[in-house]
Design a protein around this motif. Structure first.
Motif, PDB file in Angstrom:
ATOM      1  N   LYS A  92      44.391  39.969  32.391  1.00 12.46           N
ATOM      2  CA  LYS A  92      45.694  39.390  32.769  1.00 12.46           C
ATOM      3  C   LYS A  92      45.501  37.942  33.225  1.00 12.46           C
ATOM      4  O   LYS A  92      46.282  37.061  32.881  1.00 12.46           O
ATOM      5  CB  LYS A  92      46.325  40.173  33.920  1.00 12.46           C
ATOM      6  N   GLU A 148      41.186  45.127  32.742  1.00  8.71           N
ATOM      7  CA  GLU A 148      42.626  44.855  32.607  1.00  8.71           C
ATOM      8  C   GLU A 148      43.065  43.746  33.562  1.00  8.71           C
ATOM      9  O   GLU A 148      43.845  42.873  33.194  1.00  8.71           O
ATOM     10  CB  GLU A 148      43.433  46.132  32.858  1.00  8.71           C
ATOM     11  N   GLU A 149      42.572  43.794  34.793  1.00 11.23           N
ATOM     12  CA  GLU A 149      42.957  42.776  35.765  1.00 11.23           C
ATOM     13  C   GLU A 149      42.420  41.408  35.366  1.00 11.23           C
ATOM     14  O   GLU A 149      43.123  40.393  35.472  1.00 11.23           O
ATOM     15  CB  GLU A 149      42.450  43.156  37.168  1.00 11.23           C
TER      16      GLU A 149
END
Lengths: 471, 360
Positions: free
Chosen positions: B352, B348-349
């Protein structure tokens, strides 16, 4: 020297060679005595003199309290009390001094004083063996031993000195009279028993310890189900750790031609506390029965006294396990549960027997209930802290949220034990089903080799301190 | 004498049969492919291409080794892909196939690219990597990654993004000095090509080891025993080294390494950092902080490298549902390699950053 060390392996091999090359009971006793003192010195040489001193005093006292002693009745009792008091004094000084000082200072609001006294290796176990010798001689269950060598050997016998089993004097001394030849039969039986114990310890107990240590270190972080798994894991861990060590000790003793007796008999199959203590750490519970419970009066002085004696015996047992209020409380709780169970049993005595199926269901329910009670009582035993124990129980019963960690091996080993117990109930009247393999058969040899390989594969290589070695 | 001879043969046969039985059982538990070391490649070693890996000691996973010797389902074909290079955390064999952060990133990116392919911002879509390729090796930490960076860019010349995973930001002076010494690139040591360079004896030994997972496991056990016995000495040494370091001197040693990485590669360069964590008595999760992390982060910024610190994301995930980034149901929580939750946080990081960089 741990059983799980290379040093022990070398030591034992040399001992076997020497035993094989020598003949005669007396010679073998001397060899074993020498080996026992070498074993003890390798663990901690500083307390060799204490071990020898206790043995010497017990030997002397034994001669005084013997039925054949020239000393009169009351004199014998005086020597008995002196001997036991000396044993208990040594135990109290080394094991409980710190605890007594802490309790005293806390009770009177005095500044905290720390007493640092090293606990001699195996003290709790060999002191109890020393008391057993004196008591058995006094009660006429055996003759006093004129040979100091035999008394020295009995108290220091290396397979059991560190963590038991506690062998009663009357059971051990007759075994000294035979020539302890190393036979293939004993080697096979003892070796397989040792391997079974090793598997229980390094594959099962140590692996369960991973989960137990992690969760008990921070119970506030884990969910209710995770805590429940860890609590069950500890019930399994302590059983496999201690019974595993006992098996190793029994195996080593058997190779040398001694039979220390069984120390565990599937304790989680017990249907009540009384039966549990006849299956768990059998040598310790029978010691307390013979030398504490029965001398207090046992069940011979009415129900009230019986309950008192039962409670006190469990209380002392708790104290023996550790110098802290948690262990005392643990003993007291077991005492309370035992008393309650006995009272309930007496109430049901007059009732008509159950129908066969209903009786089995009731029995199964009793076994499960007893297991739950014992498992819950292991919590304060493990935490050694009331606050933490209550926290764990609260988080389990409120199904608190937290880290989800259902340890797979707790489930695997738990189910495994269940199958073993079911087989024991089905085929062996609920008794331990372990039997050595017949190594004259090829199939048995293959099974043994598979067992050794799987032990090596699945062994957990971590901190291997035996749980009961701290007592 | 004959009787002893028969006994010996019987026991030998029993040992062999037992070995075969246990070895067969190990194929369900833990299988390691052949390990081929190399001097001039993106990594210091690769797995034997075309073989399988079964992980059961920690977590549970099953993987196939691709033709380049890494654990991927496919090889990048279109330019502009993302290469993620790291150690065993990135390799992720402890979780099932499809749950590693590189796999999750692939799924997220193809979903995003699919959504934007019709009527979306074509420039943004084309700037975004279309595929994430996992280049990892056990024990392959930042200093080794840095010294193999030139070779990495040569093995993957069409990569548009390189992500370097690290769980540490503190390295010794010796390690950082060695990091500047770039490994050469030799195509003959790439993937399946390397098999041709192995001698028949080496190849035979490797195949035999692949067929005997039991031996590998026993070897691992023996090494663990040895490691535990020497643990006391090593921790004392490590503490000594840590005491001697000061951040200014550390900055002076680290900067040339990061500068070198930046100069070696024109595309997007990301360092994905994930801290160790401790599960505290009060039930909180606490990251282990080092002074060097701040230095590392600052120097990355100054040299045009994106420093992705997953610390806050890990803490947020724990606050949300008590998910812990490391650990498994057959080991212990909070320790070891990325759990499924840990992989999800990393994916997820990174997502982004990758989507943000492409102007979404």
């Amino acid at each position: 020297m741990s059983f799980l060390s290379v040093r022990f392996g070398i030591f034992f091999l040399i001992l076997l060679l020497v035993m094989k090359m020598t003949r005669g009971a007396k010679t073998h006793q001397l060899v074993l005595l020498g080996a026992s003192y070498v074993f003890y010195a390798a663990g901690d040489w500083r307390f060799l003199a204490l071990l020898a001193g206790i043995s010497l005093v017990m030997w002397k006292c034994g001669l005084k309290v013997s039925q054949d002693a020239p000393v009169g009745g009351k004199g014998k009792k005086t020597w008995l009390i002196l001997g036991i008091c000396l044993d208990l004094l040594v135990l109290c000084v080394f094991k409980y001094a710190g605890f007594f000082v802490d309790t005293f200072t806390a009770a009177f609001g005095l500044p905290r004083t720390t007493i640092g006294i090293l606990l001699p290796l195996g003290l709790s176990f060999y002191i109890f063996q020393a008391i057993s010798y004196l008591a058995d001689v006094y009660m006429g269950k055996m003759k006093a031993e004129s040979s100091l060598r035999k008394v020295l050997l009995y108290i220091s016998f290396f397979p059991q000195i560190v963590s038991g089993p506690i062998v009663k004097a009357r059971d051990f001394f007759p075994q000294l009279e035979t020539d302890h030849e190393i036979t293939w039969e004993n080697l096979s039986w003892g070796g397989q028993k040792f391997l079974t114990g090793l598997f229980k310890k390094i594959v099962i107990a140590d692996r369960l310890g991973i989960c137990v240590d992690a969760v008990y270190a921070a119970p506030a972080a884990y969910s209710g189900i995770s805590l429940l798994t860890a609590v069950l894991a500890y019930a399994l861990q302590i059983y496999y750790d201690f019974s595993g060590y006992s098996d190793m000790a029994i195996g080593v003793a058997r190779i040398l031609g001694f039979d220390p007796g069984r120390n565990f008999n599937l304790p989680y199959l017990a249907a009540n506390p009384s039966e549990f203590w006849k299956r768990w750490h059998i040598s310790l519970s029978s010691w307390f029965r013979d030398y504490v419970y029965i001398p207090l009066g046992g069940n011979r002085k009415g129900e009230a006294r019986t309950y008192r004696n039962l409670f006190l015996t469990m209380l002392f047992s708790g104290l023996w396990h550790g110098a802290s209020w948690s262990f005392v409380a643990w003993g007291a709780l077991h005492g309370a549960v035992s008393v309650f169970s006995r009272a309930l049993g007496r109430k049901r005595k007059g009732e008509a027997p159950d129908a066969a199926v209903w009786g089995k269901v009731r029995h199964a329910f009793s076994v499960i209930l007893n297991f739950c009670v014992v498992t819950i009582l292991w919590i304060p035993f493990r935490t050694n802290n009331f606050g933490k124990a209550l926290l764990i129980l609260r988080r389990i019963f409120t199904w608190a949220p937290g880290i989800h960690y259902v340890y797979v091996y707790a489930l695997i080993f738990g189910i495994g034990l269940l199958f073993v117990e079911m087989a024991a109930v089905r085929f062996h009247q609920g008794n331990d089903i372990w039997r050595p393999l017949d190594l004259s058969r090829f199939g048995s040899r293959v099974i043994l080799c598979c067992f050794i390989l799987l032990t090596a594969v699945f062994a957990y290589i971590g901190d291997s301190a035996f749980i009961y070695a701290q007592f | 004498m004959r009787k002893w001879g028969r006994q010996a043969i019987s026991w030998a046969a029993a040992v062999i049969l037992a070995f075969c039985i246990c070895n067969a059982a190990m194929f369900l538990y833990e299988v390691q492919p052949g390990w081929i070391e190399r001097e001039n490649g993106a990594t210091l070693a690769i797995w034997d291409p075309g073989t399988a890996l079964v992980a059961g000691l920690e977590g549970r996973g099953y993987y196939h080794v691709d033709s380049k010797g890494y654990l991927n389902d496919s090889i990048p074909t279109e330019p502009g892909y993302c290469v993620v290079v790291g150690a065993s955390f990135t390799q992720g064999k402890e979780v099932e196939n499809g749950k590693r952060y590189t796999d999750l990133l692939n799924a997220m990116l193809s979903e995003q690219n699919g959504e934007n392919s019709d009527g979306g911002n074509d420039a943004a879509v084309s700037a975004r990597p279309s595929f994430v390729y996992n280049v990892s090796q056990e024990g392959y930490y930042f200093p080794d990654i840095a010294s193999g960076f030139y070779a990495l860019t040569k093995e993957f010349p069409d990569a548009g993004t390189i992500v370097i995973e690290t769980g540490k930001t503190s390295f010794s002076d010796r390690e950082l000095e060695a990091a500047l010494d770039q490994r050469a690139y030799d195509e003959a040591q790439n993937g399946e090509n390397i098999l041709a360079t192995l001698s028949p004896a080496k190849r035979f030994t490797m195949r035999v080891k692949e067929a005997m997972p039991l031996l590998n496991i026993l070897k691992t056990q023996a090494e663990t025993v040895k490691h535990r016995l020497s643990e006391g000495e090593e921790s004392a040494k490590g503490e000594e080294e840590a005491k001697e370091k000061d951040t200014a001197a550390y900055s002076d040693r680290l900067e040339p390494v990061l500068k070198m990485l930046r100069e070696e590669f024109d595309g997007t360069l990301i360092i994905a950092y994930h801290p160790d964590v401790t599960i505290c008595d009060d039930g909180s999760l606490s990251p282990v902080r080092y002074e060097e992390t701040e230095v590392f982060s600052r120097l990355c910024r100054e040299n045009g490298i994106i420093f992705m610190d997953a610390t806050q994301a890990i803490l947020d995930a724990y606050a949300e549902d008590y998910s812990v980034p490391y650990g498994f149901m057959n080991t212990t929580m909070g320790k070891g390699h990325f759990s499924q939750a840990g992989h999800r946080v990393m994916a997820e990081e990174l997502y982004k950053i990758l989507v943000g960089r492409s102007g979404q």
